[in-house]
Design an enzyme around this catalytic site. Structure first.
Site, PDB file in Angstrom:
ATOM      1  N   ARG A   1     -70.119  16.406  28.871  1.00 14.07           N
ATOM      2  CA  ARG A   1     -69.296  15.185  28.877  1.00 14.07           C
ATOM      3  C   ARG A   1     -67.868  15.443  28.443  1.00 14.07           C
ATOM      4  NH1 ARG A   1     -71.788  12.020  24.498  1.00 14.07           N
ATOM      5  NH2 ARG A   1     -72.065  14.117  23.732  1.00 14.07           N
TER       6      ARG A   1
ATOM      7  N   GLU B   1     -62.335  16.978  14.824  1.00 14.35           N
ATOM      8  CA  GLU B   1     -61.456  16.296  13.872  1.00 14.35           C
ATOM      9  C   GLU B   1     -60.178  17.100  13.781  1.00 14.35           C
ATOM     10  OE1 GLU B   1     -63.160  16.012   9.964  1.00 14.35           O
ATOM     11  OE2 GLU B   1     -63.598  13.901  10.212  1.00 14.35           O
TER      12      GLU B   1
ATOM     13  N   ASP C   1     -45.521  11.699  11.471  1.00 15.58           N
ATOM     14  CA  ASP C   1     -46.064  12.416  12.624  1.00 15.58           C
ATOM     15  C   ASP C   1     -45.000  12.430  13.715  1.00 15.58           C
ATOM     16  OD1 ASP C   1     -48.486  12.716  11.354  1.00 15.58           O
ATOM     17  OD2 ASP C   1     -49.621  11.475  12.736  1.00 15.58           O
ATOM     18  N   ASN C   2     -44.842  13.582  14.369  1.00 19.86           N
ATOM     19  CA  ASN C   2     -43.878  13.729  15.458  1.00 19.86           C
ATOM     20  C   ASN C   2     -44.592  14.244  16.699  1.00 19.86           C
ATOM     21  OD1 ASN C   2     -41.663  13.081  13.737  1.00 19.86           O
ATOM     22  ND2 ASN C   2     -41.730  15.154  12.937  1.00 19.86           N
TER      23      ASN C   2
ATOM     24  N   ARG D   1     -37.458  25.703  20.867  1.00 18.88           N
ATOM     25  CA  ARG D   1     -36.962  24.809  19.820  1.00 18.88           C
ATOM     26  C   ARG D   1     -37.006  25.552  18.505  1.00 18.88           C
ATOM     27  NH1 ARG D   1     -36.585  19.544  21.808  1.00 18.88           N
ATOM     28  NH2 ARG D   1     -37.786  19.157  23.696  1.00 18.88           N
TER      29      ARG D   1
ATOM     30  N   HIS E   1     -35.901  25.805  12.973  1.00 18.46           N
ATOM     31  CA  HIS E   1     -35.429  24.646  12.211  1.00 18.46           C
ATOM     32  C   HIS E   1     -35.989  24.611  10.795  1.00 18.46           C
ATOM     33  CE1 HIS E   1     -35.228  22.501  16.361  1.00 18.46           C
ATOM     34  NE2 HIS E   1     -34.144  23.216  16.145  1.00 18.46           N
TER      35      HIS E   1
ATOM     36  N   LYS F   1     -45.029  21.615   7.619  1.00 20.33           N
ATOM     37  CA  LYS F   1     -45.427  21.101   8.934  1.00 20.33           C
ATOM     38  C   LYS F   1     -46.815  21.625   9.302  1.00 20.33           C
ATOM     39  CE  LYS F   1     -40.668  21.066  10.633  1.00 20.33           C
ATOM     40  NZ  LYS F   1     -39.720  21.657  11.598  1.00 20.33           N
TER      41      LYS F   1
ATOM     42  N   HIS G   1     -38.976  27.139  11.278  1.00 21.47           N
ATOM     43  CA  HIS G   1     -40.035  26.986  12.268  1.00 21.47           C
ATOM     44  C   HIS G   1     -39.439  26.845  13.670  1.00 21.47           C
ATOM     45  CE1 HIS G   1     -42.670  24.300  14.711  1.00 21.47           C
ATOM     46  NE2 HIS G   1     -43.523  25.245  14.398  1.00 21.47           N
TER      47      HIS G   1
ATOM     48  N   TYR H   1     -46.820  17.311  15.375  1.00 23.92           N
ATOM     49  CA  TYR H   1     -46.766  17.874  14.033  1.00 23.92           C
ATOM     50  C   TYR H   1     -46.617  16.795  12.977  1.00 23.92           C
ATOM     51  CZ  TYR H   1     -41.669  18.005  14.999  1.00 23.92           C
ATOM     52  OH  TYR H   1     -40.377  17.713  15.353  1.00 23.92           O
TER      53      TYR H   1
ATOM     54  N   GLU I   1     -30.631  19.095   8.145  1.00 22.93           N
ATOM     55  CA  GLU I   1     -31.250  19.994   9.107  1.00 22.93           C
ATOM     56  C   GLU I   1     -30.364  21.212   9.344  1.00 22.93           C
ATOM     57  OE1 GLU I   1     -33.793  19.558  13.097  1.00 22.93           O
ATOM     58  OE2 GLU I   1     -31.772  18.755  13.264  1.00 22.93           O
TER      59      GLU I   1
ATOM     60  N   LYS J   1     -27.594  22.582  19.407  1.00 16.38           N
ATOM     61  CA  LYS J   1     -27.626  22.958  17.989  1.00 16.38           C
ATOM     62  C   LYS J   1     -28.351  24.283  17.777  1.00 16.38           C
ATOM     63  CE  LYS J   1     -31.807  20.386  16.821  1.00 16.38           C
ATOM     64  NZ  LYS J   1     -32.376  19.327  16.018  1.00 16.38           N
ATOM     65  N   ASP J   2     -29.330  24.587  18.623  1.00 18.13           N
ATOM     66  CA  ASP J   2     -30.057  25.848  18.480  1.00 18.13           C
ATOM     67  C   ASP J   2     -29.264  27.017  19.045  1.00 18.13           C
ATOM     68  OD1 ASP J   2     -32.078  24.421  17.280  1.00 18.13           O
ATOM     69  OD2 ASP J   2     -33.244  24.221  19.124  1.00 18.13           O
TER      70      ASP J   2
END
Length: 183
Positions: A25, A30, A50-51, A61, A64, A73, A120, A133, A144, A169-170
């Site tokens: 199925r 969790e 939560d993002n 990305r 950061h 995170k 990260h 995350y 930041e 920015k990166d």
């Protein structure tokens, strides 16, 4: 939350593999249980936000971090596959400037715990990826910071053979030697 916690080369960074139950199925697991997480990873960890991001193949990305209101995170992928990286940027750490990388995917269900004090980042390896995350503090754009993804001082071995797509920015991230780091 039946989980297996796997050590990495950086003792504070952990790979978390949930027990996945499946049959004809589909499957169930969790993805987070505060009690089990506290028992096996850290009792002082409290998540406040939560993002959810979605990125196309080749998007990178990071790296950061927030210099104040540091964030831990807990990251995972719900669509696609990424190569996820944590870099120790605590000057007092014997592992300062060292990194670990883990492939996270919808297939392996793995999560990565990136504690405060680490930069990260991730690169998308599949056609697209959705990345979720949890963070231990809120986002404060004024705090930041970004370390450039290809800093030779760090020497991350990204599993890519293309020039990644970067946010502005990166693209102008600092090198570790000039970045604001933690004591």
């Amino acid at each position: 939350m039946a989980i297996q916690v796997i050590a990495t080369a950086l003792p504070e960074v952990k790979v978390i593999e949930p027990k996945v139950f499946g049959d004809a199925r589909g499957s169930f697991f969790e993805s987070f249980n505060a009690q089990k997480f506290a028992e096996q990873v850290g009792s002082d960890v409290v998540f406040v936000q939560d993002n959810h991001s979605r990125s196309a193949k080749g998007v990178l990305r990071g790296l950061h971090y927030q210099i104040h209101h540091t964030q831990g995170k807990l990251v995972r992928v719900v669509e696609g596959e990424v190569f996820d990286v944590a870099v120790d940027i605590r000057k007092s750490s014997p592992n300062f400037g060292k990194w670990v990388g883990v492939t996270l995917s919808v297939k392996n269900h793995r999560q990565l715990w990136v504690p405060p004090g680490f930069a990260h980042g991730f690169v998308v390896l599949s056609d697209s990826a959705q990345f979720l995350y949890k963070t231990t503090d809120y986002w404060f754009p004024e705090y930041e910071r970004s370390i450039v993804w290809n800093d030779p001082e760090i020497g991350i071995e990204w599993p890519i053979d293309f020039e990644p797509l970067l946010a502005a920015k990166d693209a102008v991230g600092k090198r570790l030697s000039t970045a604001e780091c933690f004591d």
